[in-house]
Design a protein around this motif. Structure first.
Motif, PDB file in Angstrom:
ATOM      1  N   TYR A  57      27.687 -18.887 -36.297  1.00 24.55           N
ATOM      2  CA  TYR A  57      27.871 -18.941 -34.843  1.00 24.55           C
ATOM      3  C   TYR A  57      29.182 -19.666 -34.559  1.00 24.55           C
ATOM      4  N   ARG A  58      30.106 -18.974 -33.935  1.00 26.85           N
ATOM      5  CA  ARG A  58      31.447 -19.525 -33.715  1.00 26.85           C
ATOM      6  C   ARG A  58      31.714 -19.781 -32.244  1.00 26.85           C
ATOM      7  N   THR A  59      32.341 -20.911 -31.990  1.00 22.92           N
ATOM      8  CA  THR A  59      32.827 -21.244 -30.661  1.00 22.92           C
ATOM      9  C   THR A  59      34.264 -21.740 -30.825  1.00 22.92           C
ATOM     10  N   LYS A  60      34.924 -22.016 -29.718  1.00 20.69           N
ATOM     11  CA  LYS A  60      36.265 -22.590 -29.792  1.00 20.69           C
ATOM     12  C   LYS A  60      36.229 -23.996 -30.380  1.00 20.69           C
ATOM     13  N   LEU A  61      35.080 -24.645 -30.253  1.00 25.37           N
ATOM     14  CA  LEU A  61      34.959 -26.031 -30.709  1.00 25.37           C
ATOM     15  C   LEU A  61      34.525 -26.170 -32.161  1.00 25.37           C
ATOM     16  N   GLY A  62      33.895 -25.136 -32.716  1.00 26.09           N
ATOM     17  CA  GLY A  62      33.440 -25.236 -34.095  1.00 26.09           C
ATOM     18  C   GLY A  62      32.541 -24.077 -34.483  1.00 26.09           C
ATOM     19  N   GLU A  63      32.007 -24.164 -35.691  1.00 27.05           N
ATOM     20  CA  GLU A  63      31.159 -23.107 -36.228  1.00 27.05           C
ATOM     21  C   GLU A  63      29.896 -23.711 -36.821  1.00 27.05           C
ATOM     22  N   ILE A  64      28.803 -22.984 -36.665  1.00 31.87           N
ATOM     23  CA  ILE A  64      27.528 -23.356 -37.278  1.00 31.87           C
ATOM     24  C   ILE A  64      27.242 -22.314 -38.343  1.00 31.87           C
ATOM     25  N   ASP A  65      26.955 -22.769 -39.554  1.00 27.59           N
ATOM     26  CA  ASP A  65      26.689 -21.833 -40.649  1.00 27.59           C
ATOM     27  C   ASP A  65      25.394 -21.066 -40.411  1.00 27.59           C
ATOM     28  N   LEU A  66      24.290 -21.788 -40.199  1.00 29.70           N
ATOM     29  CA  LEU A  66      22.991 -21.152 -39.957  1.00 29.70           C
ATOM     30  C   LEU A  66      22.259 -21.880 -38.842  1.00 29.70           C
ATOM     31  N   ILE A  67      21.517 -21.113 -38.060  1.00 31.49           N
ATOM     32  CA  ILE A  67      20.625 -21.687 -37.053  1.00 31.49           C
ATOM     33  C   ILE A  67      19.239 -21.175 -37.418  1.00 31.49           C
ATOM     34  N   ALA A  68      18.346 -22.116 -37.730  1.00 37.67           N
ATOM     35  CA  ALA A  68      16.999 -21.763 -38.168  1.00 37.67           C
ATOM     36  C   ALA A  68      15.988 -22.345 -37.191  1.00 37.67           C
ATOM     37  N   ARG A  69      14.888 -21.636 -37.021  1.00 36.58           N
ATOM     38  CA  ARG A  69      13.865 -22.077 -36.071  1.00 36.58           C
ATOM     39  C   ARG A  69      12.494 -22.056 -36.738  1.00 36.58           C
ATOM     40  N   ARG A  70      11.737 -23.097 -36.485  1.00 34.88           N
ATOM     41  CA  ARG A  70      10.333 -23.141 -36.883  1.00 34.88           C
ATOM     42  C   ARG A  70       9.600 -23.785 -35.718  1.00 34.88           C
ATOM     43  N   GLY A  71       8.815 -22.974 -35.014  1.00 35.33           N
ATOM     44  CA  GLY A  71       8.173 -23.454 -33.793  1.00 35.33           C
ATOM     45  C   GLY A  71       9.228 -23.763 -32.745  1.00 35.33           C
ATOM     46  N   ASN A  72       9.145 -24.949 -32.145  1.00 36.73           N
ATOM     47  CA  ASN A  72      10.136 -25.361 -31.141  1.00 36.73           C
ATOM     48  C   ASN A  72      11.243 -26.220 -31.735  1.00 36.73           C
ATOM     49  N   MET A  73      11.297 -26.303 -33.058  1.00 32.99           N
ATOM     50  CA  MET A  73      12.327 -27.093 -33.721  1.00 32.99           C
ATOM     51  C   MET A  73      13.453 -26.172 -34.189  1.00 32.99           C
ATOM     52  N   ILE A  74      14.663 -26.532 -33.783  1.00 35.36           N
ATOM     53  CA  ILE A  74      15.854 -25.791 -34.180  1.00 35.36           C
ATOM     54  C   ILE A  74      16.605 -26.630 -35.205  1.00 35.36           C
ATOM     55  N   ALA A  75      16.883 -26.030 -36.350  1.00 34.40           N
ATOM     56  CA  ALA A  75      17.687 -26.692 -37.368  1.00 34.40           C
ATOM     57  C   ALA A  75      19.080 -26.077 -37.356  1.00 34.40           C
ATOM     58  N   ILE A  76      20.047 -26.912 -37.057  1.00 32.91           N
ATOM     59  CA  ILE A  76      21.449 -26.521 -37.149  1.00 32.91           C
ATOM     60  C   ILE A  76      21.852 -26.856 -38.585  1.00 32.91           C
ATOM     61  N   VAL A  77      22.149 -25.832 -39.373  1.00 33.09           N
ATOM     62  CA  VAL A  77      22.281 -26.015 -40.819  1.00 33.09           C
ATOM     63  C   VAL A  77      23.728 -25.835 -41.277  1.00 33.09           C
ATOM     64  N   GLU A  78      24.228 -26.855 -41.949  1.00 33.00           N
ATOM     65  CA  GLU A  78      25.531 -26.784 -42.612  1.00 33.00           C
ATOM     66  C   GLU A  78      25.250 -26.452 -44.075  1.00 33.00           C
ATOM     67  N   VAL A  79      25.925 -25.441 -44.589  1.00 25.92           N
ATOM     68  CA  VAL A  79      25.738 -25.017 -45.977  1.00 25.92           C
ATOM     69  C   VAL A  79      26.974 -25.428 -46.768  1.00 25.92           C
ATOM     70  N   LYS A  80      26.746 -26.134 -47.878  1.00 26.76           N
ATOM     71  CA  LYS A  80      27.851 -26.583 -48.727  1.00 26.76           C
ATOM     72  C   LYS A  80      27.574 -26.201 -50.169  1.00 26.76           C
ATOM     73  N   ALA A  81      28.491 -25.481 -50.783  1.00 28.62           N
ATOM     74  CA  ALA A  81      28.405 -25.147 -52.204  1.00 28.62           C
ATOM     75  C   ALA A  81      29.304 -26.127 -52.951  1.00 28.62           C
ATOM     76  N   ARG A  82      28.695 -26.978 -53.732  1.00 31.76           N
ATOM     77  CA  ARG A  82      29.425 -28.011 -54.461  1.00 31.76           C
ATOM     78  C   ARG A  82      28.825 -28.159 -55.856  1.00 31.76           C
ATOM     79  N   ALA A  83      29.521 -28.868 -56.720  1.00 33.20           N
ATOM     80  CA  ALA A  83      29.051 -29.093 -58.082  1.00 33.20           C
ATOM     81  C   ALA A  83      27.904 -30.108 -58.120  1.00 33.20           C
ATOM     82  N   ARG A  84      27.946 -31.086 -57.217  1.00 30.83           N
ATOM     83  CA  ARG A  84      26.913 -32.132 -57.205  1.00 30.83           C
ATOM     84  C   ARG A  84      26.439 -32.368 -55.777  1.00 30.83           C
TER      85      ARG A  84
END
Length: 121
Positions: free
Chosen positions: A37-64
Motif C-alpha cells: 500500500y503506497r502513499t506519498k508519505l510511505g509504503e506498507i508491505d502488508l496489511i493483515a486483519r483478524r477480527g477487528n485487529m489490523i496488523a500493519i506488517v513490515e517485512v524484512k529479509a535479513r540474515a539474522r
C-alpha cells in the motif's frame, strides 16, 4: 552486477519475502487485506486483519533476526505510521478497528518469524 541488475534482484527478493510472509500470516488466521500500500508519505508491505485487529506488517529479509529488528528504525516507523493513518482513515469501519505494527522477518532456511507489536505509536 550492474546497479540496475542489483535493484531488480533486490525487488524480486522483496516480493518473494512478502509472499512468504503473507502465507505465514494466513496460516495463523489473518486475512491479507492489502499488499504494498503506497502513499506519498510511505509504503506498507502488508496489511493483515483478524477480527477487528489490523496488523500493519513490515517485512524484512535479513540474515539474522537482530538485523531485521534493527532495520525498523525511527524513520521507518514514522513512514509506516503515516501510511497506516491514511489507510485507516479510508476504512468505513475505522472507529471499530484496533491497529498494531508487526514485523515478519524472513531468515535463511527458517519459517518466517512474526513479531507482533514490534513498535507502537
Amino acid at each position: 552486477m550492474s546497479g540496475r541488475g542489483a535493484r531488480h534482484k533486490a525487488y524480486r527478493r522483496g516480493r518473494s519475502a512478502e509472499r512468504l510472509a503473507a502465507l505465514a500470516l494466513m496460516l495463523k488466521g489473518y486475512r491479507i487485506v492489502g499488499r504494498r500500500y503506497r502513499t506519498k508519505l510511505g509504503e506498507i508491505d502488508l496489511i493483515a486483519r483478524r477480527g477487528n485487529m489490523i496488523a500493519i506488517v513490515e517485512v524484512k529479509a535479513r540474515a539474522r533476526l537482530e538485523q531485521a529488528m534493527d532495520s525498523v528504525n525511527v524513520l521507518t516507523q514514522r513512514r509506516i505510521e503515516a501510511a497506516a493513518e491514511q489507510w485507516l482513515a479510508r476504512q468505513p469501519d475505522h472507529a471499530t478497528l484496533s491497529l498494531r505494527f508487526d514485523l515478519v522477518a524472513i531468515l535463511p532456511w527458517r519459517w518466517p518469524v512474526h513479531i507482533p507489536a514490534v513498535f507502537t505509536l
